[in-house]
Design an enzyme around this catalytic site. Structure first.
Site, mmCIF file in Angstrom:
data_model
loop_
_atom_site.group_PDB
_atom_site.id
_atom_site.type_symbol
_atom_site.label_atom_id
_atom_site.label_comp_id
_atom_site.label_asym_id
_atom_site.label_seq_id
_atom_site.Cartn_x
_atom_site.Cartn_y
_atom_site.Cartn_z
ATOM 1 N N HIS A 1 4.890 -8.283 28.878
ATOM 2 C CA HIS A 1 5.220 -8.032 27.455
ATOM 3 C C HIS A 1 4.959 -9.194 26.681
ATOM 4 C CE1 HIS A 1 6.916 -4.258 27.688
ATOM 5 N NE2 HIS A 1 7.105 -4.550 28.889
ATOM 6 N N GLY B 1 6.783 1.732 27.443
ATOM 7 C CA GLY B 1 7.672 2.801 27.450
ATOM 8 C C GLY B 1 7.943 2.978 28.854
ATOM 9 N N GLU C 1 5.358 -9.597 23.299
ATOM 10 C CA GLU C 1 6.236 -9.791 22.180
ATOM 11 C C GLU C 1 7.459 -10.263 22.655
ATOM 12 O OE1 GLU C 1 6.935 -5.663 24.217
ATOM 13 O OE2 GLU C 1 5.376 -7.164 24.058
ATOM 14 N N SER D 1 12.529 -6.638 -18.431
ATOM 15 C CA SER D 1 11.837 -6.457 -19.375
ATOM 16 C C SER D 1 11.122 -5.016 -19.562
ATOM 17 C CB SER D 1 10.566 -7.420 -19.122
ATOM 18 O OG SER D 1 9.627 -6.819 -18.233
ATOM 19 N N GLY D 2 11.415 -4.398 -18.699
ATOM 20 C CA GLY D 2 10.793 -2.977 -18.430
ATOM 21 C C GLY D 2 9.718 -2.906 -17.207
ATOM 22 N N GLY D 3 9.004 -4.027 -16.808
ATOM 23 C CA GLY D 3 8.140 -4.178 -15.864
ATOM 24 C C GLY D 3 8.310 -4.367 -14.582
ATOM 25 N N VAL D 4 7.389 -4.304 -13.683
ATOM 26 C CA VAL D 4 7.601 -4.377 -12.179
ATOM 27 C C VAL D 4 8.238 -5.795 -11.858
ATOM 28 C CG1 VAL D 4 6.505 -4.451 -9.996
ATOM 29 C CG2 VAL D 4 5.420 -3.137 -11.846
ATOM 30 N N ASP D 5 7.722 -6.817 -12.747
ATOM 31 C CA ASP D 5 8.218 -8.113 -11.961
ATOM 32 C C ASP D 5 9.691 -8.246 -12.370
ATOM 33 O OD1 ASP D 5 5.307 -8.326 -11.823
ATOM 34 O OD2 ASP D 5 5.230 -9.580 -13.880
ATOM 35 N N SER D 6 10.230 -8.015 -13.437
ATOM 36 C CA SER D 6 11.598 -8.581 -13.688
ATOM 37 C C SER D 6 12.440 -7.567 -12.670
ATOM 38 C CB SER D 6 11.988 -8.184 -15.156
ATOM 39 O OG SER D 6 11.667 -7.085 -15.686
ATOM 40 N N CYS E 1 1.950 -2.836 28.874
ATOM 41 C CA CYS E 1 2.830 -2.368 29.739
ATOM 42 C C CYS E 1 2.176 -0.725 30.282
ATOM 43 C CB CYS E 1 4.188 -2.676 29.547
ATOM 44 S SG CYS E 1 5.223 -2.214 31.019
ATOM 45 N N TYR E 2 3.378 0.021 29.677
ATOM 46 C CA TYR E 2 3.090 1.698 29.762
ATOM 47 C C TYR E 2 1.411 1.809 28.977
ATOM 48 C CZ TYR E 2 3.053 6.438 29.089
ATOM 49 O OH TYR E 2 2.676 7.923 28.795
ATOM 50 N N LYS F 1 0.600 -10.451 -8.439
ATOM 51 C CA LYS F 1 1.026 -9.086 -8.658
ATOM 52 C C LYS F 1 1.085 -8.313 -7.304
ATOM 53 C CE LYS F 1 2.515 -6.607 -12.337
ATOM 54 N NZ LYS F 1 3.266 -7.504 -13.324
#
Ligand code: XMP
Length: 542
Positions: free
Chosen positions: A198, A85, A200, A252-257, A112-113, A398
């Site tokens: 740093h 920072g 990163e 299909s109505g589900g999470v996957d599709s 650092c900071y 899933k």
């Protein structure tokens, strides 16, 4: 035995995991995975730290430096990184963090900071450097283990600081020095480590190794989290496969599709048309809520086809589970083909096929697994299929799909839905499917869901639903004999649907469910609870 993976997170092919997350890491699901929290003290590199940590496959969140401890602790972090920072720790308005960060026992990396703050908070001393250090410097490593494992003894690092550490706190040892900073790296036995440079930035040669050492060796994180990387790779792969072609996505109505659709929408935008086929085998209010959520969150065209009578006709009198699946899969594809013809030249069909579907359907790329049941979106495709398939979730489990869904901005209400099989309620009505039985099962399913959710158990369970058995049994209600259906309640815990255990639901939840099922559905007079695990059973009854 099937060739079953041991746990989730290992089945994204390595080549899809190499790339970085985008510039804006977004919060994921309530961290079931190992998490590192970065506290942002205003460095231009704070986001970069989070991105680097995700690149090494550890879930990471960036929080403001003054985040309350409850917020930090709610992520259950295995490590905390204090960013750099622009301030000096001696400024009256210097940014601080809550004291628990230093006392909780969680490993800490001050950069650092962040190192200066860690030093000060631990009883050491920081002072303005006689000559400020900006740019490259040579770090001489004094302790080759721990955070510097596999780092060359002299390595180029990137400095950018005005203050430096004058005196180390008690218990800290110097781990590395540069010409201008005798304490360029230091740490204690509690996993509190400070780096004045740093790690990163790309200019720090061994930066990635150092961060990986911190995440894996110091914090004990497993390097498995990669939805952002997965999204980037998938988007590129979908673009390459589809080119300028048009894609139909079966919702299909589900999470996957839904996640598959959102991913493909990100890749090819309006080349995608989503087709939601109401097959008449859905749960109560399912079609309405799916359409509402989709229109709000997925920037693609949506066509809603009510094909329920067509599906019910084709299922008439069919009792064999595999035949039901085959017919439903077949009907699905035909409906899509019709829609495709209506839409013009569509070359691709997208599906939300997951890895467990692939394994258990013995598709062409899994030869070791035995066929258990044909999940329609893999095994039930007719031989004269006129689309090329796009299945971007094919190697995900899933929980990974859910993480990808969150990353794509889908709402929690959709992403955390329990899985629902493509053939829908048809494989939860044992025996022939007709509209009367569908109505009974819909009511029963709604009651089971309501009671589980009211008890706050939804997130603990993989699936919870009702099954309508073909059994009828004798009962007594008021002074009358009844002869009604037996409804089975199924609730399971699982990580990936490959194995599952029956849920030890509290007795009072079961009691309420049972009472409501019998009282509110006239055709039902008995309720049983399924206490078999998978294996030897499967989750669905058919
Ligand atoms: P089983 O019953 O095989 O289910 O233990 C494992 C998971 O898959 C879902 N399932 C299906 N999903 N088409 C699907 O898309 C299907 O035919 C199908 N059969 C089961 C099931 O709900 C569970 O989550």
């Amino acid at each position: 035995m099937t060739n079953r993976p041991e746990r989730t997170g290992r089945h994204i092919p390595e080549e899809t995991l190499e790339h970085a997350l985008g510039e804006h890491p977004s919060p994921g699901p309530p961290a079931p995975q190992d998490t590192i929290v970065v506290l942002d003290f205003g460095s231009q590199y704070s986001r970069l730290i989070a991105r680097r940590i995700r690149e090494i496959k550890v879930y990471c969140e960036l929080l403001p430096h003054n985040a309350p401890w409850e917020q930090i602790a709610s992520l259950n972090p295995r490590g905390i990184i204090l960013s750099g920072g622009p301030a000096s720790v001696y400024d009256p308005a210097a940014p601080r963090c809550v004291p628990e960060v230093f006392t909780s026992g969680i490993p800490l990396l001050g950069i650092c900071y962040g190192m200066q703050l860690l030093t000060l908070e631990s009883g050491g001393q920081v002072a303005p450097a006689t000559s400020r250090e900006y740019g490259p410097a040579e770090l001489h490593i004094l302790d080759a283990g721990g955070i510097f494992r596999d780092v060359p003894p002299v390595t180029r690092v990137w400095m950018s600081h005005g203050d430096r550490v004058e005196r180390l706190p008690e218990g800290f040892q110097v781990l590395g020095r540069t010409d201008n900073s005798p304490f360029a790296a230091a740490g204690n036995d509690h996993g509190h480590i400070g780096l004045l440079f740093h790690p990163e930035v790309a200019h720090t040669e061994a930066g990635r190794q150092i961060l990986e050492n911190f995440a894996r060796d110091v914090c004990g994180c497993s390097l498995t989290w990669t939805p952002g990387a997965f999204i980037e790779e998938s988007v590129a792969a979908i673009r390459a496969r589809v080119g300028k072609g048009r894609v139909l996505c079966a919702l299909s109505g589900g999470v996957d599709s839904a996640v598959a659709a959102a991913l493909i929408a990100r890749a090819v935008g309006d080349q995608l048309t989503c087709v939601f086929v109401d097959n008449g085998l859905l749960r109560r209010q399912e079609a309405e809520s799916l359409i509402a959520v989709f229109e709000q969150h997925v920037p693609a065209k949506l066509v809603h086809v009510d094909a329920s009578s067509r599906f019910l006709c084709s299922l008439e009198g069919v009792t064999d589970p595999e035949e039901k699946r085959r017919l439903i899969g077949h009907e699905f594809i035909r409906v899509f083909e019709e829609e495709a013809r209506r839409l013009g030249d569509v070359g691709f069909l997208a599906q939300g096929t997951l890895y467990p579907d692939v394994i258990e359907s013995t598709s062409h790329d899994t030869t070791a697994a035995a066929k258990i049941k044909t999940h329609h979106n893999v095994g039930g495709l007719p031989p004269d299929l006129r689309f090329a398939l796009v299945e971007p979730l094919r190697y995900l489990f899933k929980d990974e799909v859910r993480r990808v869904g969150v990353e794509l901005g889908l709402p929690e209400s959709l992403v955390w839905r329990q899985p629902f099989p493509g053939p829908g309620l048809a494989v939860r009505i044992i025996g022939a499917v007709d509209s009367e039985r569908l109505a009974v099962l819909r009511e029963a399913d709604a009651i089971v869901r309501e009671e589980i959710e009211a008890a706050g158990l939804g997130r603990d369970l993989w699936q919870y639903f009702a099954v309508l058995t073909p059994l009828q049994s004798v009962g007594v209600m008021g002074d009358y004999r009844t002869y009604g259906y037996v409804v089975a309640v199924r609730a399971v815990t699982s990580d990936d649907a490959m194995t599952a255990d029956w849920a030890r639901l509290p007795n009072d939840v079961l009691a309420r469910m049972s009472q409501r099922l019998v009282n509110e559905i006239p055709a039902v007079n008995r309720v049983v609870y399924d206490i078999t695990s998978k294996p030897p059973s499967t989750i669905e009854w058919e």
